[in-house]
Structure formats: structure tokens, C-alpha cells
Enzyme design. Structure first.
Site, PDB file in Angstrom:
ATOM      1  N   HIS A 194      39.900  38.602  43.044  1.00  0.00           N
ATOM      2  CA  HIS A 194      39.890  38.717  41.573  1.00  0.00           C
ATOM      3  C   HIS A 194      40.221  37.388  40.925  1.00  0.00           C
ATOM      4  CE1 HIS A 194      39.149  42.903  41.315  1.00  0.00           C
ATOM      5  NE2 HIS A 194      40.091  43.156  42.180  1.00  0.00           N
ATOM      6  N   GLU A 422      20.496  43.834  49.216  1.00  0.00           N
ATOM      7  CA  GLU A 422      21.916  43.754  49.582  1.00  0.00           C
ATOM      8  C   GLU A 422      22.149  44.273  50.991  1.00  0.00           C
ATOM      9  OE1 GLU A 422      24.480  44.673  45.953  1.00  0.00           O
ATOM     10  OE2 GLU A 422      22.955  46.238  45.858  1.00  0.00           O
ATOM     11  N   ASP A 446      27.336  42.053  48.674  1.00  0.00           N
ATOM     12  CA  ASP A 446      27.125  43.148  49.623  1.00  0.00           C
ATOM     13  C   ASP A 446      26.323  42.688  50.835  1.00  0.00           C
ATOM     14  OD1 ASP A 446      28.456  45.573  48.871  1.00  0.00           O
ATOM     15  OD2 ASP A 446      27.243  45.552  47.058  1.00  0.00           O
ATOM     16  N   CYS A 493      22.070  37.229  42.329  1.00  0.00           N
ATOM     17  CA  CYS A 493      23.034  37.610  41.295  1.00  0.00           C
ATOM     18  C   CYS A 493      24.421  37.863  41.886  1.00  0.00           C
ATOM     19  CB  CYS A 493      22.554  38.824  40.511  1.00  0.00           C
ATOM     20  SG  CYS A 493      22.356  40.298  41.513  1.00  0.00           S
TER      21      CYS A 493
END
Ligand code: PEP
Ligand code: MG
Length: 568
Positions: A194, A422, A446, A493
Site C-alpha cells: 500500500h 492476467e 495478477d 494497466c
């Protein structure tokens, strides 16, 4: 001679240089020892001294709350003033005095008094009970002062600071902004933590996995280098000056990089923003995003037992579409539920291994009406605006799934229907997948998870999330080649797209657009504009030919131009 100041080393996850004082993120404040000592006459604590210390600490906490309330104004001021009154409650002061008289330390007396106050409130009706959490916070603030430990939560020293923490959770950082946080240093965390994501979205430097960071003293000056991952502690004036010059050079360089993304020889590479909720759009537009390459729509479905109506969704989509200039490309991802994005209303079965279970497109295929409604809402919003709206499905595994999804999407007035790549199977069969879809967008987060069989939520495995790993890049290359063969656009992305050096490699592998956190756009735009397509291909070959992710990054860094100015 100035003594050699310490240097700490971690992993740079958000570029740039910051110079400023450390402010430590406080953890839980320990409960002061319970035992009441002997009285002063027997060599124990002096009640007068303890009482005075407690009084000073309580007053300092109350004054700080008032000061912050004044600075914030509005409702926040009212809330903080009410809290200051609680700290100055005469009943609380009496209780502290009595306990100090009995031989308690100042910290213990404050702790027990707040605890008694808390118990009284908890039994005094619903409204009062809701203040219990406030009291816990006030107790922690006061006791932290008395024990000389950091106050829990995000610090507020009243000036810009470098935030140092063990690790950061999303709730800790929701209120942070680039005006107060100069940079981040965390002891734990990896490239997709994060902290990394937040730092990139704020556009400030960050170093994670930095051993010894939480031993830094509050207020000590540091230089944080988000490129090398180095933290210089207590630097000399000359070092500070050099660092400040680098900060200024970076700012100036970023300011010069405007306009649409393109290589030095003029080949366009659309630079787009990742958007998680409508509130993110302002920052994306301000950072010069040419559009949105990943609009994560899960925010509409969180904390709900029923899906949002078509109308509710349409309103939210229109708000995002309308914020960009006419004709901007906006790629909406349909609902990506399951695993790291659990959503209550889909009633997904309990599974032993959710990352390998019902998620993404698979999860919505169990309840196709949810997808049909979402596509209808996107179609209606697209028809009501002048945006160039594209739609894509998450977690597509095969050409069959791609065909099914694109068939559903093409029933709506939506520009193009595509898929996210992904899952390694989809990357390996990218040409067949692209035969069914109008475009592909690679989700490197992913794709790394599934390529390395390493759960992205398990922090000890975070090194497997490194998107520089040649195995991952080979899959990207395969999709890029399929895009070139079929003449269809291939974007990235995932977090990889926002790493300016890696962005060059991705372009060299055939990627035609990059979507990232808005804070990364300027760096990527600038570096791309300094490299021709031939340079990008050369860098891609270097990365692919490396033994591992670290070597790939090091080799590309050595060969790229203009990275010093950017603090990369
Ligand atoms: C990805 O997996 O790379 C991606 C962009 O999707 P998310 O991070 O939302 O799973
Ligand atoms: Mg994903």
C-alpha cells in the site's frame, strides 16, 4: 571532520528525492505497569511531581487538539474542541490526582482514570457509548507523551515530514496528501505494498523494506532517494544542498513534460490513468492523463448485499466519462470480484484457495444478470457523453471466455470490447484470445501472481510481485507480438506501467498504451520522450536476456538516458 552519518538501504518503489525531518508513525501505546510504587518518603515516586507531569501532558494534548481544530475549521473544529473538553474534564483531573497520591506514576494514573471514564461512558446510552473510541484515542495520546513513545496513527507535527512506519495500511493513509508528506520509508512492505501504491499516486518518493527505519529518531533529518532505495540519516549541509538541487531539477523536468505520450521519434504511446472511484478523476485530469486505461468499478459494489441498479451505475460512470475532454479513451473494467476483492452480494462459496477459485469473469458468469446490467449502464453512460468508451473483462483465461464476454459487450453501444490478460494461459494463447477481442490490457499484478504461483496478498512473497522478472516479461512480449500480428492494441494497466524504466521495456515489447497511478504519468512521459522506439526495443532485449528481475532493472538503468535528473 563531520562524523559519517548512517545510511539505511531499502527498495526504492516510487522515484524522486525528499529532504525533511522524520515523523514516526506510532504503534499501539503500551499499558503502563500497574504496580503502585512505594511512597516518596520510601524512595518511590513523588505524587506532586507525577501529578504535575500528568497535568502538563493532559494540557498539551488538549491544546494540540484545539490547534488542529482551528487549522482544520468547520465540523472538524467542533469535534476536536469537544475532545479537548473531555481531556480537560475536572472529574478526570481529580481522579488522576487521587491515583498519583496513592503512588501511581503519571502515566498509570492517566491510564486508569481514562479507563474509569470510559467504563462510565460505555454504560451511559448509545450516543455516549460512541465516544468510547474517542476516549481510547485521547488516553493513548496522553500516555504516549508521558512514556515518550510516538502517538498512535499518522503523526501531525505541524510541518511537512518524511513518514516512517513499520508498514502502512490503507486506513492509515487515507488522509495524507503531498503537501504534508514529503516521502515514505517503511521497514516492511514490497513493490506492490500500500505504501508503494499510495506514494506513486501522491507522486512522492518511497523506500520500503528498509531495515532499521523505525529506529530512526523522531525529527532527525533524512534524505530519501526513491530511485536507489537509500536513506541518508543526518546528512551534511552540502549533501542537503545537492539533494535540494536534485528535487528542483526533477520538478523542473516534470514541469516541462507535457502533452500526449510519445517516443523520441514520435511514435504515440497513450498515457492513461488508473481510476478506482470518481473522486480519483480530478487528479488524473490534472496530471495530464489522456484518458483512463483502467476504471476499476468494484467501488460501486462494495459493502452491499444487492447490486447497484443500472441507473445508479450509469450516474457514476457518466461522472467519470464527462470529466475528460471529448473523444478521450476510457477503458472500463467490469466487476472483478473474489480473492483480493471479496464482495458480499455475490455470495461466493467458501473456497480453500480463493485466488484460484471463483473470481473475475468466472464469478460474474455465475450471475450473468449482474454483468448484463453493468454493461447496459456503461452503454447508456457512453451514449450520453462524447467519450470513447471501451470495456474489458478481468481474469479471462481462454479465447472461449473472451468470445463470450465480447459477445455480451457488443450488444451495447460501447466502442470496443476487450479482455485483461492476467492469467498465463491467456498470455500464451494471446493470438487466439485477440482473434475474439478488439484489444487486450495486461494486468501485471495478477499475471505475476499466477506466473510465480505466489499470492499477491502474502507479504513474505512480495518479491515474486516484481514485474521486472524476465519470465513475466516473456509473457508480455508474447502478448505484444500477438497485438502486432493481429493489428490490435495491447495496453498494460498493472503497477508495472507506472515504473518509468520498465515502461520503456514494455513499449519495446510491443505495448501500445500504458495506464498507471496519476502521480507516475509525468516521469513516464518524460523518459519515454527521451528514447526512440529502437532504444525501447534494445532495452527490452536487455531485460529479457537478464538472469532475474534485479539484473534486468540494473542493466536497463545503466543503459537508459536522463534518469539522474528524475531521481530514478
Ligand atoms: C492487475 O492485476 O494487474 C490489475 C491491473 O488488476 P487489479 O490490480 O485490480 O487486480
Ligand atoms: Mg487483476
Amino acid at each position: 571532520m563531520t562524523p559519517m552519518a548512517a545510511r539505511l538501504k531499502g527498495v526504492g518503489v516510487s522515484p524522486g528525492v525528499a529532504v525533511g525531518p522524520v515523523a514516526l508513525m506510532g504503534g499501539e501505546v503500551p499499558e503502563p505497569p500497574a504496580a503502585a510504587g512505594p511512597v516518596a518518603a520510601e524512595g518511590g515516586l513523588d505524587p506532586g511531581t507525577e501529578l504535575e507531569a500528568a497535568r502538563v501532558a493532559l494540557e498539551a494534548v488538549a491544546a494540540e487538539l484545539e490547534f488542529r481544530g482551528e487549522a482544520a475549521g468547520g465540523d472538524v473544529r467542533d469535534v476536536l474542541e469537544a475532545q479537548a473538553m473531555m481531556v480537560r474534564d475536572p472529574g478526570l483531573a481529580d481522579q488522576v490526582a487521587e491515583l498519583a497520591q496513592q503512588g501511581r506514576s503519571a502515566a498509570r494514573a492517566v491510564w486508569e482514570s481514562f479507563t474509569a471514564y470510559r467504563e462510565a461512558l460505555a454504560g451511559a446510552g448509545e450516543y455516549m457509548a460512541a465516544r468510547v473510541a474517542d476516549l481510547d484515542d485521547l488516553r493513548a495520546r496522553t500516555v504516549a507523551r508521558l512514556l515518550g513513545v510516538p502517538v498512535p496513527g499518522v503523526p501531525d507535527p505541524g510541518h511537512p515530514f518524511v513518514l516512517v512506519a513499520r508498514d502502512l495500511a490503507p486506513a492509515d493513509t487515507a488522509i495524507l496528501d503531498a503537501a504534508t508528506v514529503l516521502g515514505f520509508v517503511t521497514e516492511e512492505g514490497g513493490p506492490t505494498s500500500h505504501t508503494a501504491i499510495l506514494a506513486k499516486s501522491l507522486g512522492v518518493p518511497a523506500v520500503v523494506g528498509c531495515a532499521g527505519a523505525t529506529d530512526l529518531a523522531d525529527g532527525v533529518r533524512v534524505i530519501v532517494d526513491g530511485g536507489t532505495g537509500e536513506v541518508r540519516v543526518d546528512p551534511t549541509e552540502a549533501e542537503v544542498e545537492t539533494a535540494r538541487a536534485r528535487v528542483a531539477a526533477r520538478l523542473a523536468a516534470r514541469g516541462r513534460a507535457t502533452g500526449p505520450g510519445a517516443t523520441a521519434d514520435g511514435l504515440p504511446v497513450a498515457l492513461l490513468a488508473n481510476v478506482g472511484r470518481p473522486a480519483d478523476v480530478k487528479g488524473a485530469v490534472a496530471a495530464g492523463a489522456e484518458g483512463v486505461g483502467l476504471f476499476r468499478t468494484e467501488f460501486l459494489f462494495l459493502d452491499r448485499v444487492d447490486p447497484p441498479s443500472v441507473d445508479e451505475q450509469r450516474t457514476a460512470y457518466e461522472a467519470v466519462f464527462g470529466a475528460f475532454p471529448d473523444g478521450a479513451k476510457l477503458v472500463v473494467r467490469t466487476l472483478d470480484a473474489g480473492a483480493d476483492k471479496p464482495l458480499a452480494f455475490l455470495n461466493l462459496p467458501g473456497e480453500p484457495n480463493p485466488a484460484l477459485g471463483q473470481r473475475g469473469l468466472r464469478a460474474v458468469r455465475r450471475v450473468p444478470e449482474v454483468l448484463v446490467d453493468q454493461l447496459e449502464a456503461i452503454g447508456r453512460a457512453a451514449a450520453a457523453t462524447r467519450a470513447d468508451v471501451w470495456v474489458m473483462a478481468p481474469m479471462v483465461a481462454s479465447a472461449d471466455e473472451a468470445a463470450w464476454f465480447c459477445g455480451q459487450a457488443r450488444r451495447q453501444p460501447i466502442g470496443r470490447a476487450g479482455v485483461m490478460i492476467e492469467i498465463p494461459a491467456a498470455a500464451l494463447r494471446a493470438r487466439a484470445v485477440l482473434a475474439e477481442a478488439d484489444f487486450a490490457s495486461i494486468g501485471t499484478n495478477d499475471l505475476a501472481q499466477y506466473t510465480f504461483a505466489a499470492d499477491r496478498l502474502v507479504s513474505e512473497l512480495s518479491s515474486f510481485q516484481d514485474p521486472w522478472q524476465p519470465a513475466l516479461l516473456e509473457l508480455v512480449a508474447r502478448v505484444g507480438q500477438a497485438g502486432a500480428d493481429t493489428g490490435k492494441p495491447v495496453g498494460v494497466c498493472g503497477e508495472a506501467a507506472g515504473d518509468p524504466l520498465l515502461a520503456l521495456v514494455l513499449v519495446g515489447l510491443g505495448v501500445t498504451s500504458l495506464s498507471m497511478a496519476p502521480g507516475s504519468l509525468a516521469d513516464v512521459r518524460l523518459l519515454l520522450g527521451r528514447h526512440t522506439m529502437a532504444d525501447c526495443r534494445r532495452l527490452a532485449a536487455l531485460a529479457l536476456g537478464s538472469a532475474d528481475g534485479a539484473a534486468a532493472k540494473a542493466r536497463v538503468k545503466e543503459s537508459a538516458t536522463g534518469i539522474d535528473e528524475l531521481g530514478l
